[in-house]
Enzyme design. Structure first.
Site, PDB file in Angstrom:
ATOM      1  CE  LYS A  68       7.312  33.599 -15.381  1.00  0.00           C
ATOM      2  NZ  LYS A  68       7.702  34.290 -14.182  1.00  0.00           N
ATOM      3  CE  LYS A  92      16.749  35.469 -20.932  1.00  0.00           C
ATOM      4  NZ  LYS A  92      17.097  35.879 -19.742  1.00  0.00           N
ATOM      5  CE  LYS A 104      14.701  41.531 -16.215  1.00  0.00           C
ATOM      6  NZ  LYS A 104      15.068  40.047 -15.828  1.00  0.00           N
ATOM      7  CB  THR A 188      19.192  30.391 -13.818  1.00  0.00           C
ATOM      8  OG1 THR A 188      18.619  30.445 -13.725  1.00  0.00           O
ATOM      9  CG2 THR A 188      20.280  31.262 -15.309  1.00  0.00           C
ATOM     10  CG  ASN A 219      21.085  31.872  -7.722  1.00  0.00           C
ATOM     11  OD1 ASN A 219      20.781  31.032  -7.333  1.00  0.00           O
ATOM     12  ND2 ASN A 219      20.330  31.951  -8.545  1.00  0.00           N
ATOM     13  CB  SER A 347      10.239  30.776 -13.932  1.00  0.00           C
ATOM     14  OG  SER A 347      10.123  31.721 -12.742  1.00  0.00           O
TER      15      SER A 347
END
Ligand code: NAD
Length: 419
Positions: A68, A92, A104, A188, A219, A347
């Protein structure tokens, strides 16, 4: 070795391994990405010419679940950077106990040089190039720097076309109309706010209206500014890539966000004083929140930091050299893999929602996000206290012990280590 973890990430990993109870096999396994893909991403420009960009997708580890991690569009993206980011994602997702590994992706392109239709064609070309390695049960991309819900919508549509069927759980951060989830775009900053609130008393005492400076007004940074300004903090300075604005009495965050949306930058702000963005890190504040890019606080400027707390909203904003200097100065660094984990946590909710074929409400998302962030923040604090570690090392140790448990449970580690 192109898929090896290098630099600060390797240094921190080695340090954490000293304090974690893990098998030597796990330690060895986590030095290298499981797979790395480098692709050509062809783009037909609006003027009819063809340009080919370099794209990457790295699956660092998938022992705990599908890889992810986001996709970034940035001119200097390369395999080393994507590998490091995929490595951090592995930690994470383990830290937040999500059923995922780490991945990623990125394209080495300056999206500001593309028209909207060129950006759409590039997004579709990239997903077509990596389509064989992604999917709900293998590797699930999401947005990152300079990619957003609109880009994810194009990518999800392209992926459905390639696979000849809807697979909404293959990508997260999509528009709600295409199976996205409420609260993803603010996740986030919501998560970062929960972490700071949980630590507030221990790191800031009973300080009234702690003063905050935020580097990066995109963001994550801009939404965090709103939460802080509404939540009893005084946001005194913010910056973006071209400008910075300061008001010791507290900025009007709503007016600044409206200005940034309209003008595209913080230049000529409606209130507050413009100043040199490079000076933001040295301001006399209580909390510094680097929310832009990697390596913002490094060996040469860490000595200038006057904040009591550095809240790592960006990925990797404080280098390992800077860590040591901040530590000497008594500055508490709250690590990225905890602070900015709200995005990947929501997510996960989106992925679950899509696999269930249902719809989650904003209330459920907010409640479950808060639970995840607070539970794991408390666990990190407890490990730091028990083993006398800094918060960063404690977060790595917590994640490492979950990773080793999964690796041992697959049987491979136990088999080769003779246990
Ligand atoms: P973004 O592209 O929306 O915003 C980045 C902001 O940083 C922009 O305002 C840009 O102008 C500013 N910036 C760039 N260079 C700067 C500089 N030198 N000085 C000051 N400002 C500068 O990106 P984002 O999604 O907000 O992500 C920011 C960071 O947070 C990245 O490290 C990203 O990996 C991390 N992150 C984001 C999410 C998410 O869900 N958005 C999740 C986890 C981690």
């Amino acid at each position: 070795m192109p898929n090896a973890v290098t630099g600060d990430a390797a240094r921190r990993f080695e340090e954490a391994c000293e304090h974690a109870e893990i098998s030597p096999d796990t330690r060895e396994r986590l030095t290298r990405a499981k797979s790395s893909l480098e692709v050509a991403v062809p783009l037909r420009r609006d003027d009819g010419t063809l340009e080919v960009f370099s794209g990457y997708r790295v699956r660092f580890d998938d022992t705990r679940g599908p890889a992810k991690g986001g996709i970034r569009f940035q001119p200097d993206v390369d395999l080393e950077e994507v590998t490091t980011l995929a490595f951090w994602m592995t930690f994470k997702t383990a830290l937040l106990d999500l059923p995922f590994g780490g991945g990623k992706g990125g394209v080495a392109v300056d999206p500001k040089q593309l028209s909207a239709s060129e950006l759409e064609r590039l997004s579709r070309a990239y997903i077509a190039a990596i389509a064989d390695v992604i999917g709900p049960e293998t590797d699930v991309p999401a947005p990152d720097v300079a990619t957003d819900a609109m880009v994810m919508g194009w990518m999800a549509h392209e992926f459905a076309t390639i696979r000849r069927g809807h697979q909404p759980a293959a990508l997260t951060g999509k528009p709600i109309a295409l199976g996205g989830i409420p609260g993803r775009s603010s996740a986030t900053s919501d998560g970062a706010f929960h972490v700071l609130e949980e630590l507030r008393e221990s790191v800031l005492g009973d300080l009234d209206e702690p003063r905050v400076a935020i580097q990066g007004f995109g963001n994550a940074g801009a939404q965090l500014a709103t939460l802080l300004a509404d939540g009893g903090y005084r946001v005194v300075a913010v910056s973006d890539s071209s400008a910075a604005v300061h008001d010791p009495e507290g900025l009007d965050v709503a007016a600044l966000r409206a200005h940034k949306d309209e003008a595209g930058s913080l230049e000529e702000p409606p209130s507050g004083e413009a100043f040199d963005p490079a000076e933001l890190l040295a301001l006399d504040v209580d909390v510094l929140a680097p929310s832009a890019l990697e390596g913002a606080v490094h060996g040469d400027n860490a000595g200038d930091v006057r904040a009591r707390v550095v809240l790592e909203v960006a990925n990797g904003p404080v280098t390992a050299d800077a860590d040591a200097i901040l530590d000497e100065q008594g500055v508490e660094v709250v690590p990225d893999i905890l602070v900015n984990a709200g995005g990947v946590t929501v997510s996960w909710f989106e992925w679950m929602q899509n696999r269930q074929g249902g719809r989650w409400t904003a209330g459920t998302v907010a409640e479950r996000l808060e639970e995840r962030m607070l539970t794991e923040t408390r666990a990190v604090v407890e490990i730091a206290r028990e083993r006398e570690l800094k918060l960063r090392s404690a977060a790595y140790v917590h994640a490492l012990e979950r990773l080793t448990a999964a690796m041992d449970a697959t049987g491979t580690v136990a088999l080769f280590s003779g246990r």
